[in-house]
Enzyme design. Structure first.
Site, mmCIF file in Angstrom:
data_model
loop_
_atom_site.group_PDB
_atom_site.id
_atom_site.type_symbol
_atom_site.label_atom_id
_atom_site.label_comp_id
_atom_site.label_asym_id
_atom_site.label_seq_id
_atom_site.Cartn_x
_atom_site.Cartn_y
_atom_site.Cartn_z
ATOM 1 N N THR A 159 -1.080 7.514 -0.559
ATOM 2 C CA THR A 159 -2.405 7.406 -1.212
ATOM 3 C C THR A 159 -3.208 6.217 -0.673
ATOM 4 O O THR A 159 -4.411 6.147 -0.904
ATOM 5 C CB THR A 159 -2.242 7.198 -2.726
ATOM 6 O OG1 THR A 159 -1.573 5.936 -2.917
ATOM 7 C CG2 THR A 159 -1.408 8.296 -3.359
ATOM 8 N N ARG A 189 0.859 -1.190 0.000
ATOM 9 C CA ARG A 189 0.000 0.000 0.000
ATOM 10 C C ARG A 189 0.882 1.221 0.000
ATOM 11 O O ARG A 189 1.728 1.381 0.867
ATOM 12 C CB ARG A 189 -0.842 0.056 1.288
ATOM 13 C CG ARG A 189 -1.997 -0.835 1.310
ATOM 14 C CD ARG A 189 -3.061 -0.411 2.276
ATOM 15 N NE ARG A 189 -2.650 0.091 3.567
ATOM 16 C CZ ARG A 189 -3.496 0.445 4.526
ATOM 17 N NH1 ARG A 189 -4.794 0.362 4.300
ATOM 18 N NH2 ARG A 189 -3.085 0.884 5.681
ATOM 19 N N ASP A 199 0.539 -3.207 12.188
ATOM 20 C CA ASP A 199 1.008 -3.568 10.846
ATOM 21 C C ASP A 199 1.393 -5.044 10.835
ATOM 22 O O ASP A 199 2.398 -5.443 11.430
ATOM 23 C CB ASP A 199 2.205 -2.690 10.458
ATOM 24 C CG ASP A 199 2.575 -2.881 9.000
ATOM 25 O OD1 ASP A 199 2.862 -4.031 8.600
ATOM 26 O OD2 ASP A 199 2.550 -1.897 8.242
ATOM 27 N N ASP A 229 4.959 -5.979 9.431
ATOM 28 C CA ASP A 229 6.047 -5.611 10.344
ATOM 29 C C ASP A 229 6.090 -6.529 11.560
ATOM 30 O O ASP A 229 7.169 -6.872 12.034
ATOM 31 C CB ASP A 229 5.898 -4.147 10.788
ATOM 32 C CG ASP A 229 6.327 -3.178 9.696
ATOM 33 O OD1 ASP A 229 7.106 -3.593 8.809
ATOM 34 O OD2 ASP A 229 5.871 -2.023 9.714
HETATM 35 C C1 PRP Z 1 -1.098 -4.721 4.297
HETATM 36 C C2 PRP Z 1 -1.878 -6.006 4.387
HETATM 37 C C3 PRP Z 1 -2.680 -5.993 3.117
HETATM 38 C C4 PRP Z 1 -2.980 -4.522 2.944
HETATM 39 C C5 PRP Z 1 -4.383 -4.282 3.419
HETATM 40 O O1 PRP Z 1 -0.003 -4.877 3.475
HETATM 41 O O2 PRP Z 1 -1.064 -7.139 4.514
HETATM 42 O O3 PRP Z 1 -1.996 -6.493 1.991
HETATM 43 O O4 PRP Z 1 -2.061 -3.811 3.765
HETATM 44 O O5 PRP Z 1 -4.766 -2.979 3.166
HETATM 45 P P1 PRP Z 1 -5.889 -2.594 2.112
HETATM 46 O O6 PRP Z 1 -7.035 -3.498 2.361
HETATM 47 O O7 PRP Z 1 -6.193 -1.149 2.475
HETATM 48 O O8 PRP Z 1 -5.317 -2.734 0.737
HETATM 49 P P2 PRP Z 1 1.143 -3.742 3.342
HETATM 50 O O9 PRP Z 1 0.833 -2.801 2.235
HETATM 51 O O10 PRP Z 1 1.387 -3.126 4.685
HETATM 52 O O11 PRP Z 1 2.372 -4.575 2.836
HETATM 53 P P3 PRP Z 1 3.232 -5.707 3.578
HETATM 54 O O12 PRP Z 1 2.393 -6.955 3.590
HETATM 55 O O13 PRP Z 1 4.425 -5.823 2.705
HETATM 56 O O14 PRP Z 1 3.569 -5.237 4.971
HETATM 57 N N1 URA Z 2 -2.405 -3.293 6.929
HETATM 58 C C1 URA Z 2 -2.012 -3.730 8.152
HETATM 59 O O1 URA Z 2 -0.995 -4.459 8.280
HETATM 60 N N2 URA Z 2 -2.747 -3.371 9.211
HETATM 61 C C2 URA Z 2 -3.844 -2.597 9.103
HETATM 62 O O2 URA Z 2 -4.487 -2.302 10.132
HETATM 63 C C3 URA Z 2 -4.232 -2.154 7.825
HETATM 64 C C4 URA Z 2 -3.498 -2.530 6.747
#
Ligand code: PRP
Ligand code: URA
Length: 209
Positions: free
Chosen positions: A108, A104, A200, A203
């Protein structure tokens, strides 16, 4: 809303309570994500079609039912979806595995696709798309779009925590895709994080912050 399955079980509530706690460390967090993923996958297999077969026990021949594990694929959305993979492999050990890379954008909140690799004949398989978090729904919607472009017809989305906003968005765009979630939380905050959520997920799984 149809097609939304929320696990409602004291065991799940217990595991989620430990998972959400900010004092839970990386090892336990990873283990719990895997355990809850196993239970989600178990639930998502409830209506699977079995085929008749005959086997022989040490005592006698018998007619029974099985399914073909090769008809299934797991596709984690990177990174955080990877945390669910070991758990679902406990349920269908021979399922094929693909990967969709998505993050994400921090300003944005729009998803950006950076990797796409799926098993051959994916269009013939039932795909379990894995991501612990369904927040705005942007990542799930784009990942499902990519799979449908490849001809996949049978997709199930498995997530640990979901927000009502994300559920609404995914089920409006892809009403044919059932969502299996361990819990539907209250809402998103101004940074599009799930409240109360667990922070997160990526993380916490990978210990990157
Ligand atoms: C997080 C999560 C989803 C997304 C959800 O990933 O694992 O993929 O956000 O958010 P959304 O429903 O608003 O799209 P992130 O972008 O943090 O990436 P990561 O898995 O690499 O930490
Ligand atoms: N992605 C995450 O990892 N946590 C949230 O709460 C939303 C998006």
């Amino acid at each position: 809303m149809n097609n939304i399955y929320e696990l409602d079980h004291p065991l799940i509530e217990h595991k989620l309570a430990i998972l959400r706690d900010k004092n839970t460390g990386t090892k336990e967090f990873r283990e719990l994500i895997g355990e809850i993923a196993t239970l989600l996958c178990y639930e998502a297999m409830r209506d699977v079609k079995l085929k008749s077969c005959e086997i022989e026990t040490p005592i006698t021949k018998m007619k029974t039912h099985k399914f073909d594990e090769n008809d299934y694929a797991f596709i984690p959305i990177l990174r955080a979806g990877l945390g669910m993979l070991d758990g679902v492999k406990n349920v269908i050990p021979n399922a094929k595995i693909g990967h969709i890379g998505m993050y994400r954008d921090e300003e944005t909140f729009e998803p950006v696709n950076y990797f796409f690799k799926v098993p051959k004949d994916i269009e013939k398989k039932t795909v379990f798309l894995l991501d612990p978090m369904l927040a705005t729904g942007g990542s799930a919607i784009d990942a499902i779009d990519l799979l449908k472009e490849k001809g996949v017809k049978n997709i199930r989305f498995l997530c640990i925590i979901s927000a009502p906003e994300g559920i609404k968005a995914v089920s409006e765009k892809h009403p044919d895709v059932p969502i299996y979630t361990a819990h539907i939380d209250k809402k998103l905050n101004e940074n599009k994080y799930i409240v109360p959520g667990l922070g997160d997920a990526g993380d916490r799984i990978f210990g990157t912050k």
